[in-house]
Write an enzyme that holds these catalytic residues in place. Structure first.
Site, PDB file in Angstrom:
ATOM      1  CE  LYS A 167      -3.325  -1.078  -5.858  1.00 58.39           C
ATOM      2  NZ  LYS A 167      -3.506  -1.982  -4.712  1.00 58.39           N
ATOM      3  N   GLY A 218     -12.491   3.684  -4.005  1.00 56.75           N
ATOM      4  CA  GLY A 218     -11.859   3.576  -2.692  1.00 56.75           C
ATOM      5  C   GLY A 218     -12.278   4.749  -1.823  1.00 56.75           C
ATOM      6  CB  SER A 219     -10.899   5.970   1.335  1.00 57.39           C
ATOM      7  OG  SER A 219      -9.551   6.159   0.956  1.00 57.39           O
ATOM      8  N   GLY A 223      -8.765   8.902  -2.997  1.00 51.99           N
ATOM      9  CA  GLY A 223      -9.310   9.466  -4.238  1.00 51.99           C
ATOM     10  C   GLY A 223      -8.746  10.854  -4.520  1.00 51.99           C
ATOM     11  CD  GLU A 240     -17.283   3.710  -9.453  1.00 55.60           C
ATOM     12  OE1 GLU A 240     -17.699   2.799  -8.733  1.00 55.60           O
ATOM     13  OE2 GLU A 240     -17.031   3.571 -10.651  1.00 55.60           O
ATOM     14  CB  CYS A 274     -19.429   2.664  -1.360  1.00 58.20           C
ATOM     15  SG  CYS A 274     -20.288   1.954  -2.767  1.00 58.20           S
ATOM     16  CD  GLU A 371     -17.268   5.331   3.822  1.00 54.23           C
ATOM     17  OE1 GLU A 371     -16.078   5.647   3.732  1.00 54.23           O
ATOM     18  OE2 GLU A 371     -17.904   4.799   2.900  1.00 54.23           O
TER      19      GLU A 371
HETATM   20  P1  NAD Z   1      -8.503   2.796  -0.019  1.00 54.42           P
HETATM   21  O1  NAD Z   1      -8.701   4.142  -0.591  1.00 54.42           O
HETATM   22  O2  NAD Z   1      -7.662   2.630   1.177  1.00 54.42           O
HETATM   23  O3  NAD Z   1      -7.883   1.807  -1.118  1.00 54.42           O
HETATM   24  C1  NAD Z   1      -8.489   1.588  -2.365  1.00 54.42           C
HETATM   25  C2  NAD Z   1      -7.437   1.125  -3.358  1.00 54.42           C
HETATM   26  O4  NAD Z   1      -6.514   2.186  -3.603  1.00 54.42           O
HETATM   27  C3  NAD Z   1      -6.586  -0.064  -2.899  1.00 54.42           C
HETATM   28  O5  NAD Z   1      -6.363  -0.916  -3.998  1.00 54.42           O
HETATM   29  C4  NAD Z   1      -5.291   0.609  -2.453  1.00 54.42           C
HETATM   30  O6  NAD Z   1      -4.172  -0.246  -2.488  1.00 54.42           O
HETATM   31  C5  NAD Z   1      -5.171   1.714  -3.485  1.00 54.42           C
HETATM   32  N1  NAD Z   1      -4.321   2.846  -3.103  1.00 54.42           N
HETATM   33  C6  NAD Z   1      -3.950   3.245  -1.868  1.00 54.42           C
HETATM   34  N2  NAD Z   1      -3.186   4.363  -1.929  1.00 54.42           N
HETATM   35  C7  NAD Z   1      -3.095   4.694  -3.241  1.00 54.42           C
HETATM   36  C8  NAD Z   1      -2.490   5.779  -3.947  1.00 54.42           C
HETATM   37  N3  NAD Z   1      -1.804   6.736  -3.327  1.00 54.42           N
HETATM   38  N4  NAD Z   1      -2.626   5.816  -5.295  1.00 54.42           N
HETATM   39  C9  NAD Z   1      -3.354   4.884  -5.948  1.00 54.42           C
HETATM   40  N5  NAD Z   1      -3.944   3.827  -5.330  1.00 54.42           N
HETATM   41  C10 NAD Z   1      -3.828   3.733  -3.985  1.00 54.42           C
HETATM   42  O7  NAD Z   1      -9.983   2.221   0.211  1.00 54.42           O
HETATM   43  P2  NAD Z   1     -10.407   0.829   0.882  1.00 54.42           P
HETATM   44  O8  NAD Z   1     -10.211   0.937   2.356  1.00 54.42           O
HETATM   45  O9  NAD Z   1      -9.786  -0.298   0.138  1.00 54.42           O
HETATM   46  O10 NAD Z   1     -11.968   0.786   0.552  1.00 54.42           O
HETATM   47  C11 NAD Z   1     -12.950   1.341   1.371  1.00 54.42           C
HETATM   48  C12 NAD Z   1     -13.439   2.661   0.801  1.00 54.42           C
HETATM   49  O11 NAD Z   1     -13.894   2.482  -0.546  1.00 54.42           O
HETATM   50  C13 NAD Z   1     -14.627   3.214   1.545  1.00 54.42           C
HETATM   51  O12 NAD Z   1     -14.466   4.592   1.746  1.00 54.42           O
HETATM   52  C14 NAD Z   1     -15.800   2.948   0.602  1.00 54.42           C
HETATM   53  O13 NAD Z   1     -16.907   3.797   0.781  1.00 54.42           O
HETATM   54  C15 NAD Z   1     -15.146   3.136  -0.717  1.00 54.42           C
HETATM   55  N6  NAD Z   1     -15.927   2.479  -1.784  1.00 54.42           N
HETATM   56  C16 NAD Z   1     -16.596   3.266  -2.683  1.00 54.42           C
HETATM   57  C17 NAD Z   1     -17.386   2.666  -3.667  1.00 54.42           C
HETATM   58  C18 NAD Z   1     -18.148   3.478  -4.669  1.00 54.42           C
HETATM   59  O14 NAD Z   1     -18.543   2.918  -5.687  1.00 54.42           O
HETATM   60  N7  NAD Z   1     -18.380   4.755  -4.457  1.00 54.42           N
HETATM   61  C19 NAD Z   1     -17.485   1.274  -3.718  1.00 54.42           C
HETATM   62  C20 NAD Z   1     -16.789   0.510  -2.780  1.00 54.42           C
HETATM   63  C21 NAD Z   1     -16.003   1.132  -1.810  1.00 54.42           C
END
Ligand code: NAD
Length: 468
Positions: A167, A218-219, A223, A240, A274, A371
């Protein structure tokens, strides 16, 4: 009906509902993605579970098919790259490169050995450690590198013998839907399902009882929610998450050499990385020249629509992130920050924010402490190195960090003092399959990259035979 379709049970499906997708260079919707219904999600997971039973059995067939999928993907790189630029904003050459790199990654996993160990084989007995897939993997990705991050999950998960439901972020679903369509031309039905929808779709997917392993990027906030959901039935989970990477410059650094490297480590992909450099600590003696050198590069960098070949930095991906970056910038200025480059949104259509260099910011200013995930770099002076190390470590994050110096041994010593998954010397964001990639503290759980990623999709299964 959307021209972008989900891949469910080997079929290309749209849905009765759809989500508009906005081009961040124009702030206008340009296409739509299907909004996966609960019944479609159910069908995707059920199909993955059925496909798993056969897919797990034949390692040689998996390798052949993944190699063929990589070739198919490479041929489609220009088309998918263009979609990626339109929905994500990054320059077209970088978007196409992202797809090419994903194909290369898939190819390299297609050849990677699956671990197998025999730790005892004698008159008393034989102990064999077999590595087996978990089952159905839920892969959830963010909007900054949709294709590369998706592939960093798919390739090792599929080689290991798992099936996948992927997804993407609702801000960037389209290139990932195309990725699913292309790979499904080669893979057996149900092995890879790609569904699009909002955050609630991610929540439903991670809560599904037939998912055995979650691989989430993601964030930190999301996470933690994913980890809570996974705990209900002890699903395996790799997270991650975010970072607030410090770069520490040592007194012997060569400013002219370091400045462009630091600049691109902070501003590549408009800072939406990230492990971008998100704050820089500089000894007082080098402070003014380094700030001037980085600000000079910032002022000469071309910000624009990713489809324009002159563009070096595209827009910020989405409105909430654009507003957050704008507010962090305004807040820092209200608190007395000095602006050396950028400092204001560019105005007009699109979410454009120029590379911005700030000084006179305190450690507890949100632009330093949080961040920012955007094109703003705070640069902070230090008197004593111990103090810089302490300030660099004073955060819940622990993804990456870097030390910049001529004396490499000393730099490596300082690196040992930093609490993060990776510390680079004289570089940053240099990911390689020769090293694991993972976060310390709140930046993650588990490891990605190379054989460590493969191992994260494998359950150790011990067969212990008594010969006495
Ligand atoms: P986000 O956490 O808002 O969303 C990430 C994904 O999770 C999206 O697909 C979203 O639809 C989904 N999601 C949202 N709520 C959910 C839930 N309750 N259960 C399961 N899935 C859910 O993050 P974002 O704004 O898309 O991305 C930016 C963040 O990602 C930044 O904090 C960045 O540092 C981090 N990031 C980390 C890495 C890494 O490898 N460590 C790499 C890229 C980005």
């Amino acid at each position: 009906m959307s021209e972008f379709t989900m891949s469910i049970d080997g079929e290309q499906q749209s849905s009765s509902q759809s989500l508009p997708v906005i081009n961040p260079a124009t702030a206008e919707p340009f296409a739509s993605a299907p909004d996966c219904s609960p019944a479609q999600l159910e069908a995707a997971v059920a199909s993955a579970l059925r496909a798993f039973k056969t897919w797990r059995r034949d390692e040689a067939a998996r390798r052949t098919l993944l190699q063929a999928a990589a070739e198919r993907l490479r041929a489609k790189a220009p088309e998918i790259g263009r979609t990626l630029t339109l929905e994500q904003g990054k320059p077209l050459a970088q978007a196409t490169n992202e797809v090419m790199n994903a194909a290369a990654q898939l190819e390299s996993y297609a050849r990677m050995p699956i671990p197998h160990e025999v730790t005892q084989d004698d008159a008393k007995g034989r102990i064999e450690i077999v590595h087996r897939p978990f089952g159905v993997v839920a892969a959830i990705t963010p909007w900054n590198f949709p294709i590369l991050i998706a592939m960093s999950k798919l390739a090792p998960a599929l080689l290991a013998g798992n099936s996948v439901v992927l997804k993407p972020s609702p801000y960037t679903p389209l290139a990932t839907l195309q990725l699913g369509t292309v790979l499904n031309q080669v893979l057996p039905k149900g092995v890879l399902n790609v569904v699009s929808g909002g955050n609630e779709l991610g929540a439903a997917l991670t809560a599904h009882p037939d998912i055995s392993k979650i691989s989430f990027t993601g964030s930190v906030a999301t996470g933690k929610r994913v980890a809570q959901t996974a705990a209900t039935d002890l699903k395996r989970v790799t997270l991650e998450l975010g970072g607030n990477d410090p770069a520490i410059v040592l007194e012997d650094a060569d400013v002219a050499h370091v400045a462009p490297r630091l600049f691109w480590s902070a501003f590549f992909n408009s800072g939406q990385v990230c492990l971008a450099v998100k704050r820089v600590y500089v000894p007082e003696a080098l402070f003014q020249p380094l700030v001037a050198a980085i600000a000079h590069i910032a002022r000469s960098t071309v910000v624009g629509d990713g489809l324009d070949p002159k563009t070096q930095l595209g827009p910020i991906n989405n409105r909430p992130q654009f507003e957050r970056v704008s507010e962090l910038n305004a807040d820092a200025k209200r608190r007395g920050a000095s602006v050396h480059a950028g400092g204001e949104p560019l105005g007009g259509q699109g979410y454009f924010f120029p590379p911005t260099v700030l000084t006179d910011v305190g450690d507890d200013t949100p632009i330093v402490a949080e961040e920012q995930f955007g094109p703003i770099l705070p640069i902070l002076p230090y008197k004593h190195l111990d103090d810089a190390v302490e300030r660099a470590n004073a955060t819940h994050f622990g993804l990456g960090a870097s030390i910049w110096a001529r004396d490499l041994e000393r730099a490596a010593q300082v690196a040992r003092e930093i609490d993060s998954g990776t510390v680079w010397v004289n570089q940053h964001v240099a990911l390689t399959a020769k090293a694991p990639f993972g976060g310390a503290k709140w930046s993650g759980l588990g490891l990605a990259s190379g054989r460590w990623a493969l191992e994260s999709f494998l359950q150790k299964h011990v067969i212990n035979v008594n010969r006495t």
